[in-house]
Design a protein around this motif. Structure first.
Motif, PDB file in Angstrom:
ATOM      1  N   GLU A  55     -10.699 -12.667 -31.838  1.00 40.46           N
ATOM      2  CA  GLU A  55     -10.123 -12.504 -30.508  1.00 40.46           C
ATOM      3  C   GLU A  55      -8.605 -12.665 -30.561  1.00 40.46           C
ATOM      4  OE1 GLU A  55     -10.212 -15.502 -26.902  1.00 40.46           O
ATOM      5  OE2 GLU A  55     -12.154 -14.496 -27.092  1.00 40.46           O
ATOM      6  N   GLY A  56      -8.159 -13.677 -31.318  1.00 37.59           N
ATOM      7  CA  GLY A  56      -6.728 -13.900 -31.470  1.00 37.59           C
ATOM      8  C   GLY A  56      -6.039 -12.744 -32.162  1.00 37.59           C
ATOM      9  N   ASN A  57      -6.732 -12.122 -33.113  1.00 39.53           N
ATOM     10  CA  ASN A  57      -6.152 -10.982 -33.816  1.00 39.53           C
ATOM     11  C   ASN A  57      -5.978  -9.797 -32.877  1.00 39.53           C
ATOM     12  OD1 ASN A  57      -6.520  -8.352 -35.595  1.00 39.53           O
ATOM     13  ND2 ASN A  57      -5.707  -9.967 -36.921  1.00 39.53           N
ATOM     14  N   ILE A  58      -6.966  -9.570 -32.016  1.00 29.20           N
ATOM     15  CA  ILE A  58      -6.865  -8.474 -31.046  1.00 29.20           C
ATOM     16  C   ILE A  58      -5.673  -8.704 -30.127  1.00 29.20           C
ATOM     17  CG2 ILE A  58      -7.984  -7.373 -29.066  1.00 29.20           C
ATOM     18  CD1 ILE A  58     -10.685  -8.015 -30.469  1.00 29.20           C
ATOM     19  N   LEU A  62      -2.096  -6.504 -29.808  1.00 30.50           N
ATOM     20  CA  LEU A  62      -1.682  -5.972 -28.513  1.00 30.50           C
ATOM     21  C   LEU A  62      -0.321  -6.532 -28.111  1.00 30.50           C
ATOM     22  CD1 LEU A  62      -2.336  -4.347 -25.942  1.00 30.50           C
ATOM     23  CD2 LEU A  62      -3.538  -6.381 -25.073  1.00 30.50           C
ATOM     24  N   TRP A  63      -0.096  -7.833 -28.357  1.00 25.70           N
ATOM     25  CA  TRP A  63       1.158  -8.467 -27.980  1.00 25.70           C
ATOM     26  C   TRP A  63       2.335  -7.870 -28.753  1.00 25.70           C
ATOM     27  CZ3 TRP A  63       4.970 -11.266 -30.466  1.00 25.70           C
ATOM     28  CH2 TRP A  63       5.879 -11.936 -29.634  1.00 25.70           C
ATOM     29  N   VAL A  64       2.155  -7.668 -30.056  1.00 30.57           N
ATOM     30  CA  VAL A  64       3.236  -7.099 -30.870  1.00 30.57           C
ATOM     31  C   VAL A  64       3.606  -5.707 -30.361  1.00 30.57           C
ATOM     32  CG1 VAL A  64       3.822  -6.197 -33.157  1.00 30.57           C
ATOM     33  CG2 VAL A  64       2.733  -8.441 -32.935  1.00 30.57           C
ATOM     34  N   TRP A  65       2.597  -4.882 -30.087  1.00 32.52           N
ATOM     35  CA  TRP A  65       2.880  -3.537 -29.553  1.00 32.52           C
ATOM     36  C   TRP A  65       3.595  -3.638 -28.212  1.00 32.52           C
ATOM     37  CZ3 TRP A  65       1.176  -1.709 -24.863  1.00 32.52           C
ATOM     38  CH2 TRP A  65       1.535  -0.390 -24.576  1.00 32.52           C
ATOM     39  N   SER A  66       3.106  -4.513 -27.330  1.00 36.65           N
ATOM     40  CA  SER A  66       3.666  -4.643 -25.989  1.00 36.65           C
ATOM     41  C   SER A  66       5.126  -5.071 -26.031  1.00 36.65           C
ATOM     42  CB  SER A  66       2.849  -5.645 -25.170  1.00 36.65           C
ATOM     43  OG  SER A  66       3.384  -5.805 -23.873  1.00 36.65           O
TER      44      SER A  66
END
Length: 203
Positions: A55-58, A62-66
């Motif tokens: 879950e943390g990896n997902i 997403l956070w890095v892309w955002s």
């Protein structure tokens, strides 16, 4: 410790207002609590270590892309959102409150909320949500949850990830569910342009 969700039915005379429910969650901050469209309280079991890692990896991807994209903001699994379908489908005046495992909202939609709305359970459905099935989750229940999301104004894309069977269910507004079998990656399409979730870290 319980290993599957606990569903507490609340008498109609004891239903909490949105403000009371928010306060209830704050004093029980160690628990992950949702309120469904029937006004029931759903207490989720703690996430297992392996599922928590995935879950943390997902969320991390997403956070890095955002952060690079800059057009929206991400939210972790501890974030509650107040959904409109709960009020429409429930006999009480309360809203359903849901906590996707990871989500993303466009900045213009987020900034349209007041500071008070942002501080509590924001009355908004994310543009994009991800649910990761844990061993204790029921797949059909999660599918119904995804379908509820897709009835909300503003949502455009949702992913339900079933690690056990290596399947990803794709939900798009106004379109039928699509199932990908053992994909190496999943694309954010036009909703999250350039976002590609690497599934090797999830499987």
């Amino acid at each position: 410790m319980f290993s599957s969700p606990l569903v507490l039915q609340i008498p109609s005379s004891m239903q909490m207002t949105d403000e009371q429910f928010f306060e209830f969650c704050q004093v029980n901050h160690d628990l992950r609590i949702e309120r469904n469209k029937f006004g029931e309280l759903v207490i989720m079991p703690p996430t297992g270590s392996e599922t928590g890692n995935r879950e943390g990896n997902i969320f991390g991807q997403l956070w890095v892309w955002s952060e690079q994209d800059g057009t929206g903001i991400t939210f972790s699994s501890s974030t509650g959102f107040k959904l409109s379908t709960g009020a429409e489908r429930c006999l009480t005046t309360s809203h359903s409150v849901s906590t996707p495992d990871a989500s993303w909202i466009k900045l213009e939609r987020w900034n349209s909320l007041s500071a008070e709305q942002q501080r509590k359970f924001a009355p908004i459905c994310p543009d994009f949500v991800v649910e990761l099935k844990s061993p204790s989750d029921n797949l059909q229940t999660l599918k119904e949850k995804m379908e509820e999301y897709m009835k909300e104004p503003g949502i455009q894309l949702g992913w339900l990830i079933d690690r056990k069977h290596r399947q990803v269910y794709i939900y798009r507004s106004g379109l039928p569910e699509e199932c990908l079998n053992n994909p190496a990656s999943v694309s954010g399409e036009l909703i999250l342009p350039g976002f590609i979730l690497n599934m090797s870290k999830v499987w």
